[in-house]
Write an enzyme that holds these catalytic residues in place. Structure first.
Site, PDB file in Angstrom:
ATOM      1  N   GLY A 132       1.376  -1.355  -0.068  1.00 31.48           N
ATOM      2  CA  GLY A 132       0.066   0.154   0.283  1.00 31.48           C
ATOM      3  C   GLY A 132       0.760   1.486  -0.226  1.00 31.48           C
ATOM      4  O   GLY A 132       2.546   1.031   0.456  1.00 31.48           O
ATOM      5  N   VAL A 133       0.460   2.055  -0.564  1.00 35.83           N
ATOM      6  CA  VAL A 133       0.602   3.792  -0.890  1.00 35.83           C
ATOM      7  C   VAL A 133       0.148   4.411  -0.183  1.00 35.83           C
ATOM      8  O   VAL A 133      -0.819   4.315  -0.158  1.00 35.83           O
ATOM      9  CB  VAL A 133       1.160   4.288  -2.422  1.00 35.83           C
ATOM     10  CG1 VAL A 133       1.591   5.493  -2.038  1.00 35.83           C
ATOM     11  CG2 VAL A 133       2.795   3.187  -2.682  1.00 35.83           C
ATOM     12  N   ARG A 170       1.116   7.856  -7.322  1.00 34.42           N
ATOM     13  CA  ARG A 170       1.633   8.216  -8.508  1.00 34.42           C
ATOM     14  C   ARG A 170       2.757   9.134  -8.469  1.00 34.42           C
ATOM     15  O   ARG A 170       3.135  10.061  -9.547  1.00 34.42           O
ATOM     16  CB  ARG A 170       0.628   8.627  -9.626  1.00 34.42           C
ATOM     17  CG  ARG A 170      -0.282   7.989  -9.332  1.00 34.42           C
ATOM     18  CD  ARG A 170      -0.400   6.448 -10.674  1.00 34.42           C
ATOM     19  NE  ARG A 170      -1.997   6.071  -9.964  1.00 34.42           N
ATOM     20  CZ  ARG A 170      -2.685   5.720  -8.800  1.00 34.42           C
ATOM     21  NH1 ARG A 170      -1.596   4.776  -8.048  1.00 34.42           N
ATOM     22  NH2 ARG A 170      -3.911   4.802  -9.142  1.00 34.42           N
ATOM     23  N   GLY A 209       5.709   6.689  -8.047  1.00 36.41           N
ATOM     24  CA  GLY A 209       6.550   6.212  -7.683  1.00 36.41           C
ATOM     25  C   GLY A 209       7.073   5.332  -6.877  1.00 36.41           C
ATOM     26  O   GLY A 209       8.412   4.459  -6.787  1.00 36.41           O
ATOM     27  N   LEU A 217       5.715   2.744  -5.652  1.00 41.00           N
ATOM     28  CA  LEU A 217       5.658   1.434  -5.618  1.00 41.00           C
ATOM     29  C   LEU A 217       6.764   0.641  -6.218  1.00 41.00           C
ATOM     30  O   LEU A 217       6.890  -0.589  -6.292  1.00 41.00           O
ATOM     31  CB  LEU A 217       3.731   1.124  -5.879  1.00 41.00           C
ATOM     32  CG  LEU A 217       3.712  -0.643  -6.818  1.00 41.00           C
ATOM     33  CD1 LEU A 217       3.752  -1.374  -5.281  1.00 41.00           C
ATOM     34  CD2 LEU A 217       2.322  -0.785  -7.522  1.00 41.00           C
ATOM     35  N   THR A 218       6.223   1.316  -7.730  1.00 40.67           N
ATOM     36  CA  THR A 218       8.190   1.454  -8.698  1.00 40.67           C
ATOM     37  C   THR A 218       8.855   1.311  -7.539  1.00 40.67           C
ATOM     38  O   THR A 218       9.544  -0.446  -7.611  1.00 40.67           O
ATOM     39  CB  THR A 218       8.325   2.253  -9.244  1.00 40.67           C
ATOM     40  OG1 THR A 218       6.443   2.305 -10.548  1.00 40.67           O
ATOM     41  CG2 THR A 218       8.904   2.040 -10.214  1.00 40.67           C
ATOM     42  N   SER A 251      -5.416  -5.857  -5.875  1.00 37.73           N
ATOM     43  CA  SER A 251      -6.709  -5.458  -5.691  1.00 37.73           C
ATOM     44  C   SER A 251      -6.818  -4.754  -6.783  1.00 37.73           C
ATOM     45  O   SER A 251      -8.409  -4.420  -6.804  1.00 37.73           O
ATOM     46  CB  SER A 251      -6.157  -4.058  -4.702  1.00 37.73           C
ATOM     47  OG  SER A 251      -5.171  -3.531  -5.624  1.00 37.73           O
ATOM     48  N   GLU A 252      -6.435  -4.686  -7.875  1.00 40.44           N
ATOM     49  CA  GLU A 252      -6.843  -4.137  -8.998  1.00 40.44           C
ATOM     50  C   GLU A 252      -6.002  -4.421 -10.297  1.00 40.44           C
ATOM     51  O   GLU A 252      -5.198  -4.490  -9.544  1.00 40.44           O
ATOM     52  CB  GLU A 252      -6.546  -2.129  -9.179  1.00 40.44           C
ATOM     53  CG  GLU A 252      -7.343  -2.226  -8.179  1.00 40.44           C
ATOM     54  CD  GLU A 252      -7.489   0.002  -8.776  1.00 40.44           C
ATOM     55  OE1 GLU A 252      -8.491   0.340  -9.410  1.00 40.44           O
ATOM     56  OE2 GLU A 252      -6.992   0.904  -7.351  1.00 40.44           O
ATOM     57  N   TYR A 311      -0.246  -4.468 -12.184  1.00 43.50           N
ATOM     58  CA  TYR A 311       0.999  -5.026 -11.055  1.00 43.50           C
ATOM     59  C   TYR A 311       1.458  -5.952 -12.868  1.00 43.50           C
ATOM     60  O   TYR A 311       2.658  -6.646 -12.835  1.00 43.50           O
ATOM     61  CB  TYR A 311       0.893  -6.825 -10.862  1.00 43.50           C
ATOM     62  CG  TYR A 311       0.925  -6.253  -9.073  1.00 43.50           C
ATOM     63  CD1 TYR A 311       1.661  -5.744  -8.074  1.00 43.50           C
ATOM     64  CD2 TYR A 311      -0.214  -5.302  -8.410  1.00 43.50           C
ATOM     65  CE1 TYR A 311       1.853  -5.243  -7.061  1.00 43.50           C
ATOM     66  CE2 TYR A 311      -0.767  -4.967  -7.376  1.00 43.50           C
ATOM     67  CZ  TYR A 311       0.335  -4.948  -6.643  1.00 43.50           C
ATOM     68  OH  TYR A 311       0.260  -4.832  -5.078  1.00 43.50           O
ATOM     69  N   PHE A 341      -3.936 -13.274   0.733  1.00 41.51           N
ATOM     70  CA  PHE A 341      -3.417 -13.152   1.633  1.00 41.51           C
ATOM     71  C   PHE A 341      -2.598 -11.356   0.986  1.00 41.51           C
ATOM     72  O   PHE A 341      -2.883 -11.118  -0.411  1.00 41.51           O
ATOM     73  CB  PHE A 341      -1.922 -13.771   1.325  1.00 41.51           C
ATOM     74  CG  PHE A 341      -1.433 -14.469   0.535  1.00 41.51           C
ATOM     75  CD1 PHE A 341      -0.283 -13.311  -0.412  1.00 41.51           C
ATOM     76  CD2 PHE A 341      -1.630 -15.846  -1.034  1.00 41.51           C
ATOM     77  CE1 PHE A 341      -0.026 -13.642  -2.042  1.00 41.51           C
ATOM     78  CE2 PHE A 341      -1.096 -15.624  -1.740  1.00 41.51           C
ATOM     79  CZ  PHE A 341      -0.618 -14.427  -2.340  1.00 41.51           C
TER      80      PHE A 341
HETATM   81  C1  LIG Z   1      -0.420  -7.339  -3.280  1.00 39.39           C
HETATM   82  C2  LIG Z   1      -1.703  -6.587  -2.620  1.00 39.39           C
HETATM   83  O1  LIG Z   1      -1.334  -6.526  -1.445  1.00 39.39           O
HETATM   84  S1  LIG Z   1      -2.467  -5.560  -3.762  1.00 39.39           S
HETATM   85  C3  LIG Z   1      -2.978  -4.161  -2.545  1.00 39.39           C
HETATM   86  C4  LIG Z   1      -2.685  -3.040  -3.341  1.00 39.39           C
HETATM   87  N1  LIG Z   1      -3.048  -1.553  -3.074  1.00 39.39           N
HETATM   88  C5  LIG Z   1      -3.971  -1.300  -3.111  1.00 39.39           C
HETATM   89  O2  LIG Z   1      -4.510  -0.815  -3.765  1.00 39.39           O
HETATM   90  C6  LIG Z   1      -4.116   0.157  -1.811  1.00 39.39           C
HETATM   91  C7  LIG Z   1      -4.704   1.380  -2.999  1.00 39.39           C
HETATM   92  N2  LIG Z   1      -3.461   1.690  -3.846  1.00 39.39           N
HETATM   93  C8  LIG Z   1      -2.325   2.773  -3.649  1.00 39.39           C
HETATM   94  O3  LIG Z   1      -1.856   2.146  -2.174  1.00 39.39           O
HETATM   95  C9  LIG Z   1      -1.644   2.604  -4.383  1.00 39.39           C
HETATM   96  O4  LIG Z   1      -2.307   3.400  -5.705  1.00 39.39           O
HETATM   97  C10 LIG Z   1      -0.388   1.465  -5.168  1.00 39.39           C
HETATM   98  C11 LIG Z   1       0.043   0.977  -4.518  1.00 39.39           C
HETATM   99  C12 LIG Z   1      -1.643   0.563  -5.682  1.00 39.39           C
HETATM  100  C13 LIG Z   1       0.116   2.214  -6.675  1.00 39.39           C
HETATM  101  O5  LIG Z   1       1.350   3.154  -6.294  1.00 39.39           O
HETATM  102  P1  LIG Z   1       2.209   4.094  -6.150  1.00 39.39           P
HETATM  103  O6  LIG Z   1       2.489   4.427  -5.780  1.00 39.39           O
HETATM  104  O7  LIG Z   1       0.815   5.115  -7.096  1.00 39.39           O
HETATM  105  O8  LIG Z   1       2.816   4.044  -8.156  1.00 39.39           O
HETATM  106  P2  LIG Z   1       3.500   4.016  -9.057  1.00 39.39           P
HETATM  107  O9  LIG Z   1       3.309   5.393  -8.765  1.00 39.39           O
HETATM  108  O10 LIG Z   1       4.136   3.707  -8.716  1.00 39.39           O
HETATM  109  O11 LIG Z   1       2.885   3.678 -10.133  1.00 39.39           O
HETATM  110  C14 LIG Z   1       3.978   2.763 -11.221  1.00 39.39           C
HETATM  111  C15 LIG Z   1       2.671   2.613 -12.656  1.00 39.39           C
HETATM  112  O12 LIG Z   1       1.262   2.244 -12.310  1.00 39.39           O
HETATM  113  C16 LIG Z   1       0.358   2.869 -12.897  1.00 39.39           C
HETATM  114  N3  LIG Z   1      -0.403   2.091 -11.229  1.00 39.39           N
HETATM  115  C17 LIG Z   1      -0.099   2.684  -9.976  1.00 39.39           C
HETATM  116  N4  LIG Z   1      -1.711   2.328  -9.903  1.00 39.39           N
HETATM  117  C18 LIG Z   1      -2.612   2.004 -10.813  1.00 39.39           C
HETATM  118  C19 LIG Z   1      -3.968   1.565 -10.820  1.00 39.39           C
HETATM  119  N5  LIG Z   1      -4.697   1.004  -9.419  1.00 39.39           N
HETATM  120  N6  LIG Z   1      -4.343   1.741 -11.937  1.00 39.39           N
HETATM  121  C20 LIG Z   1      -3.599   1.610 -12.992  1.00 39.39           C
HETATM  122  N7  LIG Z   1      -2.712   2.150 -13.062  1.00 39.39           N
HETATM  123  C21 LIG Z   1      -1.775   2.400 -11.910  1.00 39.39           C
HETATM  124  C22 LIG Z   1       0.947   4.188 -12.586  1.00 39.39           C
HETATM  125  O13 LIG Z   1      -0.260   5.141 -13.121  1.00 39.39           O
HETATM  126  C23 LIG Z   1       2.042   4.103 -13.185  1.00 39.39           C
HETATM  127  O14 LIG Z   1       1.828   4.178 -14.543  1.00 39.39           O
HETATM  128  P3  LIG Z   1       2.967   4.778 -15.680  1.00 39.39           P
HETATM  129  O15 LIG Z   1       4.774   4.317 -15.148  1.00 39.39           O
HETATM  130  O16 LIG Z   1       3.008   4.700 -17.162  1.00 39.39           O
HETATM  131  O17 LIG Z   1       3.262   6.150 -14.621  1.00 39.39           O
END
Ligand SMILES: CC(=O)SCCNC(=O)CCNC(=O)[C@H](O)C(C)(C)COP(=O)(O)OP(=O)(O)OC[C@H]1O[C@@H](n2cnc3c(N)ncnc32)[C@H](O)[C@@H]1OP(=O)(O)O
Length: 407
Positions: free
Chosen positions: A85-86, A92, A94, A96-97, A121-122, A126, A407
């Site tokens: 989670g972020v 957006r 980076g 998660l990256t 989650s979405e 990934y 999980f």
């Molecule tokens: C295994 C698990 O635990 S699954 C649970 C994941 N957690 C959640 O869903 C909780 C709610 N969401 C979040 O915490 C965050 O939005 C995350 C973890 C999904 C993404 O984190 P961020 O730090 O925003 O991702 P980051 O900035 O590294 O994004 C990398 C790329 O993925 C894309 N991306 C990130 N999240 C999403 C999304 N939900 N839908 C579509 N694209 C996404 C970004 O646009 C970006 O694309 P780009 O490289 O073309 O610009």
């Protein structure tokens, strides 16, 4: 491109509370204190990464270390990615990256688990990191009383509903025996049983406490959800898991679930797409199935991953592999599979017969998607006649992969 001010490293034991706060903020979670204590015993700081903006923790992700059953009923260490989670307000840029980079680099260096997997989650998150849908699951709904085919044998020994303490011994005996044979099932240590399966709290969706239906050769775990209508009771039974070491015990447990009084419908939201109960029904149309993605798989160390599973047919093929996020996997290798389905993988200079990205090999790895289907989608390129058909046949598995827990 990740924000260069972000840093990532593993955590310390007393970071649990702030780790949990970031994760539950990210998930907008209710019932926080209950969940905090439920997951505290399974926190592994050395396997949990934090992403920091200066000193502020803004992103988290953990790794568990079960074993997963692969095609051929072989067991393999799995990096099970969890609790990612972020924090809102830091998205957006980076985070998660940065986390994915740190996790995959750490896994490569440790060289313990050749594959990683997660529940997403979405669906759009990934793929860019090389994860692909490796297994699907069915939301299965069956009406109360659905009859079995007349030839189905149901054990006259009654299924008993018992308390948790009595059930535990049987669960601990039956689960490993079933998990060993089922592609995608995971081993469970004590912490995993309690955090992921046996927690007694009432479900957030209004379901009641967990109930234990046992047979000498299997068990069914479920939660009832009460529902009184003008026409009478129409409870829902929410199955958490059915595991049986014999077909007869399996049928007997399902008969028990389908014949519970007060019930309108029996549901299992994480059933296998080839869940055998649908084959037991006299009228198969009574089983309504809604299929979605389940386990997303990442081949962390491609060569070790390819050697880890067993295959369904002998093969000798040269494959050109691309992998932009984990470039150590890229290159040309020869995959040879012997009569017993055991693979040997070696670098090769010979002309490639197939070209594929690791993401698509990950989709085919557990046998949930065929390479032929991926070829028809244009995601695998055949460079030598017949290579796709032969490789696809070798990658096929004995049944659909399934992971009955989250999980
Ligand atoms: C295994 C698990 O635990 S699954 C649970 C994941 N957690 C959640 O869903 C909780 C709610 N969401 C979040 O915490 C965050 O939005 C995350 C973890 C999904 C993404 O984190 P961020 O730090 O925003 O991702 P980051 O900035 O590294 O994004 C990398 C790329 O993925 C894309 N991306 C990130 N999240 C999403 C999304 N939900 N839908 C579509 N694209 C996404 C970004 O646009 C970006 O694309 P780009 O490289 O073309 O610009």
């Amino acid at each position: 491109m990740a924000d260069p001010t972000l840093t990532a490293h593993t955590l310390a034991h007393d970071d649990y509370d702030r780790y949990f706060d970031v994760f539950s903020d990210a998930l907008m979670a209710d019932r926080r204190e209950q969940l905090r204590e439920r997951f505290r015993p399974v926190f592994r700081p050395e396997r949990s990464h934090g992403v920091f903006d200066g000193t502020e923790l803004v992103g988290v992700g953990g790794l568990m270390a079960p074993e997963i059953t692969l095609p051929g009923a072989v067991s393999c260490p799995l990096a099970a990615v969890t609790a990612v989670g972020v924090r809102p307000g830091h998205r957006r840029r980076g985070v998660l990256t940065t986390l994915m980079r740190a996790q995959l680099d750490a896994l490569r260096e440790a060289a313990t688990e050749p594959i990683a997997a997660l529940f997403a989650s979405e669906g759009a998150i990934y793929g860019r990191f090389g994860y692909a849908v490796g297994s699907e699951e069915a939301r299965l709904a069956l009406p109360r009383g659905a009859a079995f085919r007349p030839t189905v044998e149901v054990d006259p020994r009654p299924v008993r509903e018992v308390g948790r303490t009595e059930a535990l011994e049987l669960l601990r005996r039956v689960h490993p025996a079933v998990a060993d044979q089922r592609i995608g099932w995971l081993t469970r240590d004590e912490g995993a049983w309690h955090a992921r399966v046996l927690h007694e709290e009432t479900g957030a969706d209004g379901t009641g406490a967990l109930r234990y239906a046992v047979h000498p050769e299997g068990y069914a775990l479920y939660r009832p959800k009460s529902n009184w209508t003008a026409r009478g009771p129409a409870y829902e039974i929410h199955v958490q898991e059915v595991a049986a070491t014999t077909p007869r015990a399996y049928a007997t447990l399902w008969r028990h679930l389908l014949d519970l009084d007060l019930v309108g419908e029996v549901r299992w939201n994480k059933a296998a797409v080839d869940e055998p109960v649908t084959n037991l029904l006299a009228d198969p149309r009574l089983a309504v199935r809604d299929v979605s993605d389940a386990l997303w798989v990442r081949l962390v160390d491609l060569d070790r991953a390819l050697r880890a599973r067993r295959y369904s047919a002998p093969l000798d093929v040269v494959i050109e592999v691309t992998d932009s996020f984990c470039p150590w996997n890229a290159g040309r290798r020869r995959l040879r599979i012997d009569e017993d389905g055991v693979a040997d993988v070696a670098p090769s200079d010979a002309s490639a017969q197939l070209a594929v990205d690791t993401t698509h090999l990950a989709a085919a790895y557990l046998g949930g998607t065929s390479l032929s289907a991926l070829g028809r989608a244009g995601l695998v390129t055949e460079l030598g006649t017949g290579a796709l058909r032969r490789t696809s046949r070798a990658f096929a598995a004995e049944h659909a992969p399934h992971c009955p827990e989250g999980f």
